[in-house]
Design an enzyme around this catalytic site. Structure first.
Site, PDB file in Angstrom:
ATOM      1  N   ASN A   6      -0.615  79.528 100.743  1.00  0.00           N
ATOM      2  CA  ASN A   6      -0.864  79.290  99.316  1.00  0.00           C
ATOM      3  C   ASN A   6       0.182  80.069  98.529  1.00  0.00           C
ATOM      4  O   ASN A   6       0.101  81.287  98.401  1.00  0.00           O
ATOM      5  CB  ASN A   6      -2.285  79.775  98.973  1.00  0.00           C
ATOM      6  CG  ASN A   6      -2.562  79.715  97.477  1.00  0.00           C
ATOM      7  OD1 ASN A   6      -1.800  79.109  96.726  1.00  0.00           O
ATOM      8  ND2 ASN A   6      -3.644  80.348  97.045  1.00  0.00           N
ATOM      9  N   TRP A   7       1.156  79.334  98.013  1.00  0.00           N
ATOM     10  CA  TRP A   7       2.285  79.992  97.339  1.00  0.00           C
ATOM     11  C   TRP A   7       1.992  80.364  95.889  1.00  0.00           C
ATOM     12  O   TRP A   7       2.829  80.955  95.214  1.00  0.00           O
ATOM     13  CB  TRP A   7       3.525  79.098  97.423  1.00  0.00           C
ATOM     14  CG  TRP A   7       4.302  79.346  98.684  1.00  0.00           C
ATOM     15  CD1 TRP A   7       3.811  79.879  99.839  1.00  0.00           C
ATOM     16  CD2 TRP A   7       5.686  79.086  98.913  1.00  0.00           C
ATOM     17  NE1 TRP A   7       4.803  79.959 100.779  1.00  0.00           N
ATOM     18  CE2 TRP A   7       5.965  79.481 100.240  1.00  0.00           C
ATOM     19  CE3 TRP A   7       6.708  78.552  98.135  1.00  0.00           C
ATOM     20  CZ2 TRP A   7       7.238  79.370 100.796  1.00  0.00           C
ATOM     21  CZ3 TRP A   7       7.967  78.427  98.690  1.00  0.00           C
ATOM     22  CH2 TRP A   7       8.228  78.840 100.006  1.00  0.00           C
ATOM     23  N   LYS A   8       0.845  79.944  95.388  1.00  0.00           N
ATOM     24  CA  LYS A   8       0.483  80.254  93.998  1.00  0.00           C
ATOM     25  C   LYS A   8       1.629  79.873  93.056  1.00  0.00           C
ATOM     26  O   LYS A   8       2.327  78.901  93.323  1.00  0.00           O
ATOM     27  CB  LYS A   8       0.096  81.727  93.886  1.00  0.00           C
ATOM     28  CG  LYS A   8      -0.926  82.117  94.959  1.00  0.00           C
ATOM     29  CD  LYS A   8      -1.613  83.408  94.700  1.00  0.00           C
ATOM     30  CE  LYS A   8      -2.631  83.633  95.816  1.00  0.00           C
ATOM     31  NZ  LYS A   8      -3.547  84.711  95.562  1.00  0.00           N
ATOM     32  N   HIS A  94     -10.345  77.699  93.945  1.00  0.00           N
ATOM     33  CA  HIS A  94      -9.767  79.034  94.149  1.00  0.00           C
ATOM     34  C   HIS A  94     -10.271  79.978  93.055  1.00  0.00           C
ATOM     35  O   HIS A  94     -10.385  79.576  91.886  1.00  0.00           O
ATOM     36  CB  HIS A  94      -8.233  78.955  94.134  1.00  0.00           C
ATOM     37  CG  HIS A  94      -7.611  80.219  94.650  1.00  0.00           C
ATOM     38  ND1 HIS A  94      -7.538  81.357  93.884  1.00  0.00           N
ATOM     39  CD2 HIS A  94      -7.088  80.538  95.853  1.00  0.00           C
ATOM     40  CE1 HIS A  94      -6.981  82.322  94.603  1.00  0.00           C
ATOM     41  NE2 HIS A  94      -6.701  81.851  95.798  1.00  0.00           N
ATOM     42  N   GLU A  96      -8.877  82.216  91.436  1.00  0.00           N
ATOM     43  CA  GLU A  96      -7.987  82.395  90.288  1.00  0.00           C
ATOM     44  C   GLU A  96      -8.194  81.273  89.262  1.00  0.00           C
ATOM     45  O   GLU A  96      -7.934  81.451  88.075  1.00  0.00           O
ATOM     46  CB  GLU A  96      -6.526  82.473  90.764  1.00  0.00           C
ATOM     47  CG  GLU A  96      -6.226  83.843  91.360  1.00  0.00           C
ATOM     48  CD  GLU A  96      -5.127  83.866  92.412  1.00  0.00           C
ATOM     49  OE1 GLU A  96      -4.366  82.899  92.534  1.00  0.00           O
ATOM     50  OE2 GLU A  96      -5.052  84.898  93.133  1.00  0.00           O
ATOM     51  N   GLU A 163     -13.108  83.415 100.699  1.00  0.00           N
ATOM     52  CA  GLU A 163     -12.173  84.366 100.119  1.00  0.00           C
ATOM     53  C   GLU A 163     -12.916  85.325  99.196  1.00  0.00           C
ATOM     54  O   GLU A 163     -13.122  85.014  98.007  1.00  0.00           O
ATOM     55  CB  GLU A 163     -11.100  83.631  99.301  1.00  0.00           C
ATOM     56  CG  GLU A 163     -10.227  82.704 100.107  1.00  0.00           C
ATOM     57  CD  GLU A 163      -8.848  82.537  99.483  1.00  0.00           C
ATOM     58  OE1 GLU A 163      -7.866  82.786 100.174  1.00  0.00           O
ATOM     59  OE2 GLU A 163      -8.759  82.188  98.296  1.00  0.00           O
ATOM     60  N   GLY A 169      -5.226  89.651  97.189  1.00  0.00           N
ATOM     61  CA  GLY A 169      -4.109  90.383  96.602  1.00  0.00           C
ATOM     62  C   GLY A 169      -4.301  91.885  96.500  1.00  0.00           C
ATOM     63  O   GLY A 169      -3.518  92.572  95.841  1.00  0.00           O
ATOM     64  N   SER A 206      -5.699  88.861 101.429  1.00  0.00           N
ATOM     65  CA  SER A 206      -4.838  89.924 101.956  1.00  0.00           C
ATOM     66  C   SER A 206      -4.540  89.834 103.450  1.00  0.00           C
ATOM     67  O   SER A 206      -4.306  90.859 104.095  1.00  0.00           O
ATOM     68  CB  SER A 206      -5.444  91.298 101.646  1.00  0.00           C
ATOM     69  OG  SER A 206      -5.431  91.522 100.255  1.00  0.00           O
ATOM     70  N   GLY A 227      -1.977  84.048 101.095  1.00  0.00           N
ATOM     71  CA  GLY A 227      -1.268  84.025  99.815  1.00  0.00           C
ATOM     72  C   GLY A 227       0.056  84.754  99.936  1.00  0.00           C
ATOM     73  O   GLY A 227       1.022  84.257 100.522  1.00  0.00           O
ATOM     74  N   GLY A 228       0.089  85.978  99.415  1.00  0.00           N
ATOM     75  CA  GLY A 228       1.313  86.781  99.360  1.00  0.00           C
ATOM     76  C   GLY A 228       2.164  86.731 100.626  1.00  0.00           C
ATOM     77  O   GLY A 228       3.372  86.440 100.557  1.00  0.00           O
TER      78      GLY A 228
END
Ligand code: PGA
Length: 245
Positions: A6-8, A94, A96, A163, A169, A206, A227-228
């Site tokens: 997930n590159w956001k 998600h 976010e 999640e 994050g 994470s 993600g990150g």
């Protein structure tokens, strides 16, 4: 095992080069032990699809508008458009986006219209830290699952990503026993209330090459939403290698 990147809101045309190493990895995927899915921002969906089209790696979007058909919604993208550029998946729910005001009812509409338009869903659920502290995790998960999946047909097209919001994050992951219990809770709920015997439940929050050693011990997890760490192909490859190769 599923590995979803997930590159956001990150990535540009140059980032396509970072896929080369991952494409190499996908070629040593004997017996289809793992499935790689990239969810870049909308602007890169078409380019990612073209770059990955002759590989086993698939592409997904990170969200969509709830309308099944085209319409006058400035700035929005629906599942039909996502499907049209070759993507097969869409992340829905998600945290976010939930924190931007996306309700369970809206999420349910997005899931239904995306399934109708032929996409598979990566359905995110998870509780906040204060809910967890108040021991409300099971209640929150039940609520999100029940409302999100209300009247959804073809449930086999839904992957689940647990999640915990406090883990996204932050570098913090749940402890092994707690996480195991949460995943079991979700699987039982899906089995008992939705007759989904083999639901795939991924973990996200994470995930990195260091903590993957702990996460991999929980063998009921069906994959990871990353993600990150997924923006760095070396880290993403490391996560895959440390778990399935
Ligand atoms: P993270 O994000 O790996 O950076 O915590 C996960 C996600 O939001 O899907």
């Amino acid at each position: 095992m599923y590995y979803i990147a997930n590159w956001k809101m990150f990535g540009d045309k140059k980032s396509l080069n970072s896929l080369n190493k991952v494409i190499k990895l996908s070629k040593i995927n004997k017996n289809n032990k793992f499935k790689l899915i990239y969810c870049p921002p909308y602007t890169l969906l078409d380019l990612f699809y073209k770059k990955l089209k002759n590989t086993s790696i698939e592409v997904g979007a990170q969200n969509c508008h709830e309308n099944e058909i085209y319409g006058a919604y400035t700035g929005s993208i629906n599942s039909k458009m996502i499907k049209n550029v070759g993507a097969k998946y869409v992340i829905i729910g998600h945290s976010e986006n939930r924190s931007d005001g996306e309700s369970d009812i809206l999420i349910n509409k997005k899931i239904k219209s995306s399934i109708k338009n032929g996409l598979k869903i990566i359905f995110c659920i998870g509780e906040t830290l204060s809910q967890r502290k108040k021991k409300l995790t099971n209640k929150i998960l039940t609520n999100q699952i029940t409302k999100g999946l209300s009247n959804v047909k073809k449930l086999s097209n839904v992957l689940f990503a647990y999640e915990p919001i406090w883990s996204i994050g932050t570098g913090v992951i749940p402890n092994k026993d707690d996480l195991e219990k949460d995943i079991i809770f979700i699987k039982n709920k899906l089995r008992n209330n939705f007759k989904l015997k083999n639901a795939k439940v991924l973990y996200g929050g994470s995930v990195n090459p260091k903590n993957i050693a702990i996460l991999k011990k929980i063998n009921i997890i069906d994959g990871f939403l990353v993600g990150g760490a997924s923006q760095d192909s070396k880290k993403f490859i490391d996560i895959v290698k440390k778990t399935v190769i």
